[in-house]
Write an enzyme that holds these catalytic residues in place. Structure first.
Site, PDB file in Angstrom:
ATOM      1  N   LEU A   8      80.300  83.382  47.645  1.00 47.72           N
ATOM      2  CA  LEU A   8      81.262  84.382  46.975  1.00 47.72           C
ATOM      3  C   LEU A   8      82.818  83.770  47.108  1.00 47.72           C
ATOM      4  CD1 LEU A   8      79.794  87.833  48.092  1.00 47.72           C
ATOM      5  CD2 LEU A   8      79.097  86.153  46.423  1.00 47.72           C
ATOM      6  N   ARG A  15      95.999  89.339  51.130  1.00 47.35           N
ATOM      7  CA  ARG A  15      96.707  89.198  52.576  1.00 47.35           C
ATOM      8  C   ARG A  15      97.401  88.055  52.772  1.00 47.35           C
ATOM      9  NH1 ARG A  15      92.136  92.370  55.753  1.00 47.35           N
ATOM     10  NH2 ARG A  15      91.132  91.727  54.078  1.00 47.35           N
ATOM     11  N   GLN A  73      82.968  86.299  38.130  1.00 44.42           N
ATOM     12  CA  GLN A  73      82.995  87.648  38.278  1.00 44.42           C
ATOM     13  C   GLN A  73      84.378  87.935  37.958  1.00 44.42           C
ATOM     14  OE1 GLN A  73      83.434  89.029  42.238  1.00 44.42           O
ATOM     15  NE2 GLN A  73      82.389  91.051  41.897  1.00 44.42           N
ATOM     16  N   ARG A 334     102.362  50.682  55.043  1.00 41.78           N
ATOM     17  CA  ARG A 334     101.905  51.381  53.815  1.00 41.78           C
ATOM     18  C   ARG A 334     100.612  50.658  53.334  1.00 41.78           C
ATOM     19  NH1 ARG A 334     106.776  50.851  50.450  1.00 41.78           N
ATOM     20  NH2 ARG A 334     105.385  51.683  48.731  1.00 41.78           N
ATOM     21  N   TYR A 367     112.097  44.822  55.786  1.00 43.35           N
ATOM     22  CA  TYR A 367     111.011  45.323  54.778  1.00 43.35           C
ATOM     23  C   TYR A 367     109.977  43.978  54.300  1.00 43.35           C
ATOM     24  CZ  TYR A 367     108.995  46.402  50.237  1.00 43.35           C
ATOM     25  OH  TYR A 367     108.212  46.802  49.322  1.00 43.35           O
ATOM     26  N   ASN A 378     107.854  34.060  62.869  1.00 45.14           N
ATOM     27  CA  ASN A 378     108.748  34.955  63.543  1.00 45.14           C
ATOM     28  C   ASN A 378     109.817  35.578  62.563  1.00 45.14           C
ATOM     29  OD1 ASN A 378     110.853  36.144  64.950  1.00 45.14           O
ATOM     30  ND2 ASN A 378     109.867  35.325  67.063  1.00 45.14           N
ATOM     31  N   ASN A 387     111.280  42.088  46.539  1.00 45.72           N
ATOM     32  CA  ASN A 387     109.909  42.004  45.662  1.00 45.72           C
ATOM     33  C   ASN A 387     109.972  42.354  44.409  1.00 45.72           C
ATOM     34  OD1 ASN A 387     109.993  44.301  46.919  1.00 45.72           O
ATOM     35  ND2 ASN A 387     107.873  44.825  46.805  1.00 45.72           N
ATOM     36  N   TYR A 388     111.053  43.338  44.190  1.00 43.77           N
ATOM     37  CA  TYR A 388     111.301  43.933  42.803  1.00 43.77           C
ATOM     38  C   TYR A 388     112.364  43.634  42.075  1.00 43.77           C
ATOM     39  CZ  TYR A 388     110.846  48.178  39.916  1.00 43.77           C
ATOM     40  OH  TYR A 388     110.664  49.026  38.851  1.00 43.77           O
ATOM     41  N   SER A 406     117.439  36.041  61.210  1.00 48.09           N
ATOM     42  CA  SER A 406     117.915  37.431  61.073  1.00 48.09           C
ATOM     43  C   SER A 406     118.673  37.627  59.747  1.00 48.09           C
ATOM     44  CB  SER A 406     118.691  38.002  62.113  1.00 48.09           C
ATOM     45  OG  SER A 406     117.855  37.937  63.321  1.00 48.09           O
TER      46      SER A 406
HETATM   47  C1  UD1 Z   1      83.155  91.175  54.671  1.00 49.87           C
HETATM   48  C2  UD1 Z   1      81.931  92.029  54.814  1.00 49.87           C
HETATM   49  C3  UD1 Z   1      82.200  92.417  56.274  1.00 49.87           C
HETATM   50  C4  UD1 Z   1      82.220  91.043  57.008  1.00 49.87           C
HETATM   51  C5  UD1 Z   1      83.232  90.117  56.717  1.00 49.87           C
HETATM   52  C6  UD1 Z   1      83.219  88.978  57.359  1.00 49.87           C
HETATM   53  C7  UD1 Z   1      81.482  93.147  52.866  1.00 49.87           C
HETATM   54  C8  UD1 Z   1      81.867  94.459  52.015  1.00 49.87           C
HETATM   55  N1  UD1 Z   1      82.057  93.233  53.959  1.00 49.87           N
HETATM   56  O1  UD1 Z   1      84.409  91.784  54.668  1.00 49.87           O
HETATM   57  O2  UD1 Z   1      80.986  93.208  56.549  1.00 49.87           O
HETATM   58  O3  UD1 Z   1      82.300  91.370  58.480  1.00 49.87           O
HETATM   59  O4  UD1 Z   1      83.266  89.931  55.236  1.00 49.87           O
HETATM   60  O5  UD1 Z   1      84.068  88.140  57.079  1.00 49.87           O
HETATM   61  O6  UD1 Z   1      80.932  92.638  52.090  1.00 49.87           O
HETATM   62  N2  UD1 Z   1      84.246  88.348  47.107  1.00 49.87           N
HETATM   63  C9  UD1 Z   1      84.007  88.325  45.730  1.00 49.87           C
HETATM   64  N3  UD1 Z   1      84.091  89.253  44.870  1.00 49.87           N
HETATM   65  C10 UD1 Z   1      84.234  90.467  45.411  1.00 49.87           C
HETATM   66  C11 UD1 Z   1      84.657  90.798  46.609  1.00 49.87           C
HETATM   67  C12 UD1 Z   1      84.702  89.794  47.600  1.00 49.87           C
HETATM   68  O7  UD1 Z   1      83.703  87.132  45.433  1.00 49.87           O
HETATM   69  O8  UD1 Z   1      84.428  91.347  44.629  1.00 49.87           O
HETATM   70  C13 UD1 Z   1      84.453  87.350  48.143  1.00 49.87           C
HETATM   71  C14 UD1 Z   1      85.614  87.187  48.604  1.00 49.87           C
HETATM   72  O9  UD1 Z   1      86.500  86.201  47.761  1.00 49.87           O
HETATM   73  C15 UD1 Z   1      85.411  86.544  50.129  1.00 49.87           C
HETATM   74  C16 UD1 Z   1      84.291  87.190  50.349  1.00 49.87           C
HETATM   75  O10 UD1 Z   1      83.561  87.711  49.127  1.00 49.87           O
HETATM   76  O11 UD1 Z   1      85.345  85.328  49.952  1.00 49.87           O
HETATM   77  C17 UD1 Z   1      84.394  88.434  51.396  1.00 49.87           C
HETATM   78  O12 UD1 Z   1      85.267  89.296  50.800  1.00 49.87           O
HETATM   79  P1  UD1 Z   1      86.403  90.082  51.701  1.00 49.87           P
HETATM   80  O13 UD1 Z   1      87.165  90.904  50.556  1.00 49.87           O
HETATM   81  O14 UD1 Z   1      87.227  89.177  52.512  1.00 49.87           O
HETATM   82  O15 UD1 Z   1      85.439  91.111  52.678  1.00 49.87           O
HETATM   83  P2  UD1 Z   1      85.863  91.585  54.082  1.00 49.87           P
HETATM   84  O16 UD1 Z   1      86.582  92.589  54.135  1.00 49.87           O
HETATM   85  O17 UD1 Z   1      86.356  90.225  54.886  1.00 49.87           O
END
Ligand code: UD1
Ligand code: CA
Length: 458
Positions: A8, A15, A73, A334, A367, A378, A387-388, A406
């Site tokens: 995912l 944040r 998604q 380099r 250089y 030495n 060189n350029y 030197s």
């Molecule tokens: C999630 C878990 C939590 C767990 C924690 C561990 C859920 C609801 N919560 O919380 O229980 O302890 O991870 O790190 O699953 N993502 C998608 N599509 C979405 C939402 C999220 O692809 O619609 C992906 C995000 O990009 C991320 C991952 O899923 O890589 C987790 O999502 P995030 O929103 O970070 O969940 P947490 O609040 O960290």
């Protein structure tokens, strides 16, 4: 049973306070998602599917690998909704291993343990990875029934005060058959604090229908660090570096301070290597037995031979060095630099695309670019291979045993013969013969009758 991995990676990562999609933020120099993919691939799964959404194109472009199945998604309605986008087309009996793109330190060993638990006869229908954390804030908490079995997972945002005191957390990683996941997810609601479809909510329907739910606890809590903000990113970076430092020490390296070495690539060391503080290694680097790296060096894609010493503040990229070379302090080496044994490259010397023979010394302020330098040469302070010419690069060749005074300008293409001596301050634009002294500078003259101008008295 074949395993399909679903990662995912659609979330925005608000944040993180950044325009860069969260899973592309670098950890040890590589995107978070790359680390997850590494571990996933070690399992040799039947397929890997990545659910992407935020910054979709940017994320896809960062991973041009052909074996990845991308699922979009478009709107992020939660982790269960994300998994649902990946499920179509996965055969019912496949095990689906769900990973989070923002949990980068997850190890292949742990994933194997999880899959094994799901696999063993009479084992589990749903396997969760859990971690008991000293500070579980933000994570989903594992709820257990009176008999000790997992009964559900409650998200931090939805948890009561009492539930928030639970330190056993959901790592986000789970394994179940595609058939079961499809059924469980279909029944979920988004009636919760975030108005999302939560993947951990599948535990409730699983338990309700009598499925076997198992929880596997992770050995090293660093593995389940979820990256939601910059502090967690920094924490994960340290966790990763701690693990690399441990490996280096196991291989026989001495680290002046294991907390002050950074490996952003593959570093291999032999015994009796010493690494001082502030060293950064990038790409593939190998250090042979007895190599010593001084403080504040950056070493990228290089191979250093036994007993070579790198003095402080040296920067190198694409360097091969033989045994017992002495490099730095403040040297810049380099790409294309090939040093034989016992070569000395001293302070404020830059070398690029050059071969330097054994025992040769370039000790100060020079250089050397596009050059072939023989053995036991030495090169005096302040020597430059010009060189350029503004359009093309030209080569300088210096024979064995030559002595370059030197402040010499070597205007390439040019060749200095073996055993030649070049007088200090020369500008060499034509080949210099072997074993002879060549001087190319204007003669010193005394100017007769010259008087230093004096200020007129007022
Ligand atoms: C999630 C878990 C939590 C767990 C924690 C561990 C859920 C609801 N919560 O919380 O229980 O302890 O991870 O790190 O699953 N993502 C998608 N599509 C979405 C939402 C999220 O692809 O619609 C992906 C995000 O990009 C991320 C991952 O899923 O890589 C987790 O999502 P995030 O929103 O970070 O969940 P947490 O609040 O960290
Ligand atoms: Ca997260």
């Amino acid at each position: 049973m074949p395993v399909t991995v679903v990662i995912l990676a659609a979330g925005q990562g608000k944040r993180m306070g950044s325009d860069l999609p969260k899973v592309l933020h670098p950890l040890a120099g590589r995107p978070l998602l790359a680390h997850v993919l590494d571990s996933a691939r070690e399992l040799e799964p039947a397929a890997v599917r990545i659910v992407h959404g935020h910054g979709a194109e940017e994320v896809r472009e960062a991973f041009p690998d052909e074996d990845l199945g991308w699922r979009l998604q478009a709107e992020q309605h939660g982790t269960a909704h994300a998994v649902a986008q990946a499920l179509p087309g996965i055969p019912d009996e496949h095990r689906v291993l769900v990973l989070f793109g923002d949990v980068p330190l997850i190890g292949a060993e742990t994933l194997r343990r999880l899959c094994d638990t799901a696999e063993k006869a009479e084992s589990a229908d749903l396997v969760l990875l859990t971690a008991t954390l000293p500070d579980p804030a933000g994570y989903g908490r594992i709820l257990r029934a009176a008999d000790g079995g997992v009964s559900g997972i409650v998200e931090h945002a939805d948890a009561t005060e009492e539930e928030r005191r639970i330190r056993e957390t959901n790592a986000g990683v789970m394994v179940a058959s595609a058939r079961d996941l499809r059924r469980w997810i279909a029944g979920l609601s988004n009636d919760n604090a975030q108005g999302e479809y939560y993947l951990p909510d599948v535990v409730a329907p699983a338990v309700a229908e009598g499925a076997r739910v198992a929880a596997v606890e992770v050995d090293d809590p660093d593995e389940v660090l979820g990256i939601n903000d910059k502090s967690q990113l920094a924490e994960a970076e340290r966790g990763y570096q701690r693990a690399r430092a441990r490996e280096l020490m196991e291989a026989g390296a001495t680290l002046a301070d294991p907390a002050r070495v950074d490996v952003r690539g593959e570093l291999t060391v032999e015994g009796d290597v010493f690494i001082d503080v502030g060293a950064v290694f990038e790409g593939e680097v190998s250090l042979a037995r007895g190599v010593r790296i001084g403080p504040n060096c950056t070493i990228r894609a290089s191979r250093l031979g036994p007993d070579t010493v790198v003095h402080p503040n040296t920067v190198m990229d694409g360097v091969t060095a033989g045994a017992a070379c002495e490099l730095g302090p403040f040297a810049r080496l380099r790409p294309g630099t090939e040093l034989a044994e016992r070569v000395k490259v001293g302070n404020f010397v830059e070398v690029k695309n050059s071969r330097i023979g054994s025992g040769t010394k370039i000790s100060h302020l020079s250089y050397v670019g596009d050059a072939s330098v023989g053995r036991d040469v030495n090169i005096g302070a302040g020597t430059i291979t010009c060189n350029y010419d503004g359009a093309a690069k030209h080569r300088t060749t210096i024979g064995d045993g030559a002595f370059i005074g030197s402040g010499v300008m070597l205007i390439a293409p040019v060749e200095v013969g073996a055993g030649a001596t070049i007088g200090a301050g020369s500008t060499i634009s034509k080949d210099a013969p072997p074993d002879k002294l060549t001087v190319a500078r204007s003669r010193q003259a005394e100017v007769r009758g010259w008087q230093r101008p004096a200020r007129k008295p007022r």
